[in-house]
Motif scaffolding. Structure first.
Motif, short mmCIF file in Angstrom:
data_model
loop_
_atom_site.label_atom_id
_atom_site.label_comp_id
_atom_site.label_asym_id
_atom_site.label_seq_id
_atom_site.Cartn_x
_atom_site.Cartn_y
_atom_site.Cartn_z
N ALA A 176 0.83 -1.21 0.00
CA ALA A 176 0.00 0.00 0.00
C ALA A 176 0.86 1.26 0.00
O ALA A 176 0.55 2.24 -0.69
CB ALA A 176 -0.93 0.00 1.21
N VAL A 177 1.94 1.25 0.76
CA VAL A 177 2.86 2.40 0.79
C VAL A 177 3.56 2.55 -0.55
O VAL A 177 3.77 3.66 -1.05
CB VAL A 177 3.88 2.27 1.94
CG1 VAL A 177 4.95 3.35 1.85
CG2 VAL A 177 3.18 2.36 3.30
N ALA A 178 3.94 1.40 -1.14
CA ALA A 178 4.59 1.39 -2.46
C ALA A 178 5.78 2.35 -2.51
O ALA A 178 5.88 3.20 -3.40
CB ALA A 178 3.58 1.71 -3.56
N ALA A 179 6.67 2.20 -1.53
CA ALA A 179 7.85 3.08 -1.46
C ALA A 179 8.74 2.89 -2.67
O ALA A 179 8.95 1.77 -3.14
CB ALA A 179 8.62 2.78 -0.18
N ARG A 180 9.25 4.00 -3.17
CA ARG A 180 10.14 3.98 -4.34
C ARG A 180 11.54 4.39 -3.93
O ARG A 180 11.73 5.12 -2.95
CB ARG A 180 9.59 4.90 -5.43
CG ARG A 180 8.25 4.44 -5.99
CD ARG A 180 7.78 5.32 -7.13
NE ARG A 180 7.30 6.62 -6.68
CZ ARG A 180 6.06 6.86 -6.26
NH1 ARG A 180 5.17 5.89 -6.21
NH2 ARG A 180 5.69 8.08 -5.89
N PRO A 181 12.55 3.95 -4.70
CA PRO A 181 13.93 4.31 -4.37
C PRO A 181 14.09 5.83 -4.24
O PRO A 181 13.60 6.59 -5.07
CB PRO A 181 14.73 3.77 -5.56
CG PRO A 181 13.92 2.61 -6.06
CD PRO A 181 12.49 3.03 -5.87
N GLY A 182 14.74 6.23 -3.15
CA GLY A 182 15.00 7.65 -2.94
C GLY A 182 13.92 8.38 -2.18
O GLY A 182 14.14 9.51 -1.73
N GLU A 183 12.75 7.78 -2.02
CA GLU A 183 11.69 8.44 -1.25
C GLU A 183 12.01 8.42 0.24
O GLU A 183 12.71 7.53 0.73
CB GLU A 183 10.34 7.76 -1.48
CG GLU A 183 9.72 8.06 -2.83
CD GLU A 183 8.27 7.64 -2.90
OE1 GLU A 183 7.49 8.34 -3.57
OE2 GLU A 183 7.91 6.61 -2.30
N LYS A 184 11.45 9.40 0.96
CA LYS A 184 11.58 9.45 2.40
C LYS A 184 10.27 8.96 3.02
O LYS A 184 9.20 9.49 2.70
CB LYS A 184 11.88 10.87 2.87
CG LYS A 184 13.25 11.38 2.46
CD LYS A 184 13.48 12.80 2.96
CE LYS A 184 14.85 13.31 2.54
NZ LYS A 184 15.05 14.72 2.97
N VAL A 185 10.39 7.97 3.89
CA VAL A 185 9.22 7.35 4.51
C VAL A 185 9.34 7.47 6.03
O VAL A 185 10.37 7.11 6.60
CB VAL A 185 9.09 5.87 4.11
CG1 VAL A 185 7.92 5.21 4.84
CG2 VAL A 185 8.93 5.73 2.60
N LEU A 186 8.30 7.97 6.67
CA LEU A 186 8.23 7.97 8.13
C LEU A 186 7.41 6.77 8.56
O LEU A 186 6.25 6.62 8.18
CB LEU A 186 7.56 9.26 8.63
CG LEU A 186 7.24 9.29 10.14
CD1 LEU A 186 8.51 9.19 10.98
CD2 LEU A 186 6.44 10.53 10.50
N ASP A 187 8.03 5.91 9.37
CA ASP A 187 7.34 4.75 9.93
C ASP A 187 7.12 5.02 11.41
O ASP A 187 8.01 4.83 12.24
CB ASP A 187 8.18 3.48 9.72
CG ASP A 187 7.46 2.23 10.18
OD1 ASP A 187 6.23 2.28 10.36
OD2 ASP A 187 8.14 1.19 10.37
N LEU A 188 5.93 5.51 11.73
CA LEU A 188 5.61 5.91 13.10
C LEU A 188 5.15 4.69 13.91
O LEU A 188 4.54 3.77 13.35
CB LEU A 188 4.52 6.98 13.07
CG LEU A 188 4.19 7.70 14.38
CD1 LEU A 188 5.42 8.35 15.00
CD2 LEU A 188 3.10 8.74 14.14
N ALA A 189 5.46 4.71 15.20
CA ALA A 189 5.19 3.56 16.07
C ALA A 189 5.91 2.33 15.54
O ALA A 189 5.37 1.22 15.53
CB ALA A 189 3.69 3.30 16.22
#
Length: 232
Positions: free
Chosen positions: A46-59
């Motif tokens: 669902a997040v579908a993170a891509r190379p170079g993106e910044k992702v915050l994973d809270l908790a």
């Protein structure tokens, strides 16, 4: 041993998770009957993170939930307010930038992250709506949120069986595998008290997220909510 009450005082919740840090991931796998790993995979898709993106994973706890995003090539910041969980995560994943932070006062600037996500943590925040607004604040315009949280099974007979499991079977199983069984009594109570899918979607919209949608996992035991931060 420590357990939180349903008024979710931050110091009580943090202390409770400090207590269960060492066996937290194992306990979750056992209590979810193996479903926890499938839910993590669904979040990653669902997040579908891509190379170079910044992702915050809270908790993020020990950082286990952050690993799929690093595998996708994103720069992930695992954030949690339980120092015990972060300390355990640092032992396992010393390269992760594990960060201490309160969901209602995130230690990040505005418009930083391409995606923000929280799995099984929003339910433990005392001020849910404040946390949803904070997630919006730190997300870039056009960025996305994914929330994975326990919800309400949609089929009535299954919902009855599930409630019985939560209140009757979960505590003795937790006693066998957890370092703090009382914490999982709170877990069961907090799941029962949590809003259903439509109510959480409404709160996301009220916090300022657009294009809010959800889909059920495991018959509604868990729901994935998504939203977009409207581009300026």
């Amino acid at each position: 041993m420590t357990r939180a009450s349903l008024d979710k005082q931050p110091h009580e919740v943090a202390a409770m998770f400090d207590d269960v840090a060492a066996k937290y991931d194992l306990t979750n796998d056992v209590l979810s009957l193996g479903q926890a790993r499938l839910w993590r995979k669904a979040v990653a898709r669902a997040v579908a993170a891509r190379p170079g993106e910044k992702v915050l994973d809270l908790a993020a706890g020990t950082g286990t939930s952050s690993m799929p995003f690093t595998a996708d090539g994103a720069y992930v910041v695992p954030c949690d307010f339980s120092v015990g969980m972060l300390r355990e995560g640092k032992k396992r994943h010393p390269w992760l930038p594990l960060t201490a932070g309160d969901a209602t006062r995130l230690p990040f600037a505005d418009d930083v992250f391409d995606a923000v996500t929280i799995s099984f943590g929003l339910r433990n925040v005392q001020e849910t709506d404040t946390a949803l607004r904070e997630l919006l604040r730190v997300t870039k315009p056009g960025g996305r949120v994914v929330i994975c949280e326990f919800s309400h099974p949609t089929w009535a007979p299954f919902r009855t069986v599930y409630t019985e499991y939560l209140m009757r079977a979960l505590p003795p199983v937790a006693t066998a595998v957890s370092s703090n069984p009382d914490a999982y009594v709170y877990l069961a109570e907090s799941i029962r008290a949590w809003p259903d899918q439509a109510a959480l979607a409404a709160r996301l919209q009220q916090a300022g997220w657009s294009k809010v949608a959800w889909r059920n996992l495991t018959g509604g035991v868990v729901a994935l909510h998504r939203g977009i931060k409207h581009a300026a």
